[in-house]
Design an enzyme around this catalytic site. Structure first.
Site, PDB file in Angstrom:
ATOM      1  N   ASP A 284      19.835-141.505  70.089  1.00 52.43           N
ATOM      2  CA  ASP A 284      20.903-142.017  70.466  1.00 52.43           C
ATOM      3  C   ASP A 284      20.835-143.252  69.828  1.00 52.43           C
ATOM      4  OD1 ASP A 284      23.057-140.182  71.357  1.00 52.43           O
ATOM      5  OD2 ASP A 284      21.096-140.703  73.319  1.00 52.43           O
TER       6      ASP A 284
ATOM      7  N   ARG B 253      18.954-147.450  71.376  1.00 47.95           N
ATOM      8  CA  ARG B 253      18.244-147.133  71.353  1.00 47.95           C
ATOM      9  C   ARG B 253      16.705-147.818  71.481  1.00 47.95           C
ATOM     10  NH1 ARG B 253      21.598-145.361  75.883  1.00 47.95           N
ATOM     11  NH2 ARG B 253      21.922-143.295  75.482  1.00 47.95           N
TER      12      ARG B 253
ATOM     13  N   LYS C 120      30.081-135.588  67.507  1.00 44.14           N
ATOM     14  CA  LYS C 120      29.687-135.933  69.231  1.00 44.14           C
ATOM     15  C   LYS C 120      31.426-136.525  69.331  1.00 44.14           C
ATOM     16  CE  LYS C 120      26.836-139.377  70.322  1.00 44.14           C
ATOM     17  NZ  LYS C 120      25.354-139.596  70.717  1.00 44.14           N
ATOM     18  N   HIS C 121      32.080-136.481  70.644  1.00 41.51           N
ATOM     19  CA  HIS C 121      31.997-135.028  71.403  1.00 41.51           C
ATOM     20  C   HIS C 121      33.013-133.995  71.124  1.00 41.51           C
ATOM     21  CE1 HIS C 121      30.107-138.755  72.794  1.00 41.51           C
ATOM     22  NE2 HIS C 121      29.716-138.145  73.418  1.00 41.51           N
TER      23      HIS C 121
ATOM     24  N   HIS D 232      29.538-139.161  82.435  1.00 41.40           N
ATOM     25  CA  HIS D 232      28.334-139.178  82.086  1.00 41.40           C
ATOM     26  C   HIS D 232      28.283-139.851  84.476  1.00 41.40           C
ATOM     27  CE1 HIS D 232      27.665-140.851  78.522  1.00 41.40           C
ATOM     28  NE2 HIS D 232      26.034-140.586  78.570  1.00 41.40           N
TER      29      HIS D 232
ATOM     30  N   ASP E  86      25.466-131.662  75.429  1.00 36.14           N
ATOM     31  CA  ASP E  86      25.373-133.072  75.721  1.00 36.14           C
ATOM     32  C   ASP E  86      24.305-132.256  77.321  1.00 36.14           C
ATOM     33  OD1 ASP E  86      25.607-135.593  76.467  1.00 36.14           O
ATOM     34  OD2 ASP E  86      28.009-135.364  75.978  1.00 36.14           O
TER      35      ASP E  86
END
Length: 431
Positions: A174, A182, A276-277, A288, A359
């Site tokens: 990501d 990341r 996304k999403h 999350h 996801d």
């Protein structure tokens, strides 16, 4: 005239004739000298000049022969180049791809086919069967996977991972820019982290966003990644929304234009894009941590949220990621990631033919709908092609069991694999 005088006159006439004959004879003999004799009589400089002329002529002939030889080689090289181009074109043709995909499907066991539809967290889990690890569809990397690694070490590790697999994997991160990065948050990998879409847009509009997309994709490709779970196609203009910091922060038309440019930039660099999403995050909570319930009516989605997704699909987006939001107007019972009704809109109404990915099943927003080991089966039944998860070691056996029992037809599995393998071919991971 006396007889004596007459005789003398005749004698003188005959002598003149003989003398003329001798002169003509000598002249003719001189003219008929051989070419060799002439050469002997020529001055040295003249002979040398002719020798040089003959040498020059020989060199000219040799040059002509050399040029002819080179022309022959060029012709051969051109033919080889043309043959190579024809082979490349043949490999890129839809007919070749379809035949190659069917060949691969025929070579895979049921267990290997199931492993191909999983995008698992890196490092990989301990599988009960080693062949499952060799057949895994892809790996998703998080920031902790790159601590203290140099760019060369990251690339070499990725290449080593690919070398161990039966089929090349999606190697994904990501790298949205801004809040979600990341790789580029590690200064040894990049001097500056990639900026958020909102920051880029305010600084330089869509042109800067497009430039950033290409730079980011090139950065990923050089590290041997092939899939970026980006761009964020969600709409949000309220800074208080959870998704705002990750979105463009503009209206539907501007976001659609942004998505189109970003997808095109990623395609140019051979990095798979992921919208996304779906079907749009709105102003919902962070899935999350908990389930997000979206009570907006369907007309609102068609007038707003779906517009950027449609633009991205038309631009050639590789994947679309389904959110864990429960959108009551579409499916009042299941979140989008587990909803066949949501997939139907994506496939039939928006015409998306690429890979659908759910996801991450490790997120809290989806866990209330089934036991963790059963979530992959539900996601696959809904129509997802690729299952993003941290629990593949328990979910793969469950999906295999569902196929063996007939709960899921193997033809349904093959349909997903065709989309996955086609994308891998488009990315030049497979030939």
């Amino acid at each position: 005239m006396s007889r004596v005088e007459r005789a003398l006159s005749i004698f003188i006439g005959l002598g003149t004739v003989v003398l003329l004959a001798l002169i003509l004879l000598i002249f003719n003999q001189s003219k008929s000298l051989s070419e060799t004799d002439k050469a002997k009589l020529k001055p040295a400089s003249t002979a040398a000049g002719e020798d040089l002329a003959e040498q020059s002529e020989e060199e000219s002939e040799a040059l002509d022969r050399a040029l002819a030889s080179e022309a022959l080689k060029d012709s051969s090289s051109t033919k080889e180049s043309e043959n190579l181009e024809e082979n490349v074109e043949a490999r890129e043709s839809s007919t070749y791809k379809e035949a190659r995909i069917e060949q691969i499907l025929a070579e895979l066991s049921l267990e290997e086919k199931v492993a191909q539809v999983f995008l698992v967290h890196y490092p990989p889990p301990n599988f009960s069967e080693p062949r499952l690890k060799k057949a895994i569809g892809g790996y998703l990397f998080f920031a902790n996977a790159f601590t203290e690694l140099s760019p060369t070490e990251v690339r070499e590790r990725n290449l080593a991972i690919q070398a161990e697999l039966k089929i090349p994997a999606f190697l994904a991160v990501d790298e949205e820019g801004g809040q979600v990065n990341r790789l580029s948050i590690h200064k040894q990998l990049r001097a500056e982290a990639f900026r958020s879409p909102r920051e880029l847009y305010l600084a330089g509009g869509l042109d800067l966003c497009a430039k950033d997309s290409r730079e980011k994709s090139k950065f990923l490709r050089e590290l041997a990644f092939n899939l970026n779970l980006a761009p964020v196609a969600d709409l949000s203009t309220n800074p208080q929304d959870f998704i705002y910091a990750r979105s463009l922060g503009e209206d539907a038309a501007s976001t659609a234009a942004y998505i189109e440019r970003v997808v095109e930039g990623m395609q140019e660099e051979k990095i798979a894009s992921c919208l996304k999403h779906f079907p749009g995050y709105g102003n919902n909570l962070d899935t999350h941590l908990e389930l997000a319930y979206d009570g907006r009516d369907l007309a609102n989605f068609w007038a707003q949220d779906l517009i950027p997704f449609k633009a991205g699909i038309e631009a050639g987006a590789s994947l679309v990621l389904l959110s864990h939001n429960l959108v009551a107007a579409i499916d009042p019972e299941l979140p989008a990631s587990l909803s066949a009704k949501t997939v139907k809109i994506l496939r039939e109404d928006l015409g998306f033919e690429g890979v659908i990915i759910c996801d991450d099943l490790a997120m809290e927003g989806v866990k209330r709908f089934a036991e963790e080991e059963d979530l992959a089966v539900l996601a696959f039944l809904a129509g997802n092609d690729l299952i993003c998860t941290a629990k593949a070691e328990v979910q793969i056996p469950k999906l295999i069991a569902a196929l063996r029992s007939g709960q899921i037809a193997e033809s349904r599995l093959d349909d997903s694999l065709r989309r996955i393998l086609k994308l891998k071919m488009d990315l030049a991971l497979l030939e």
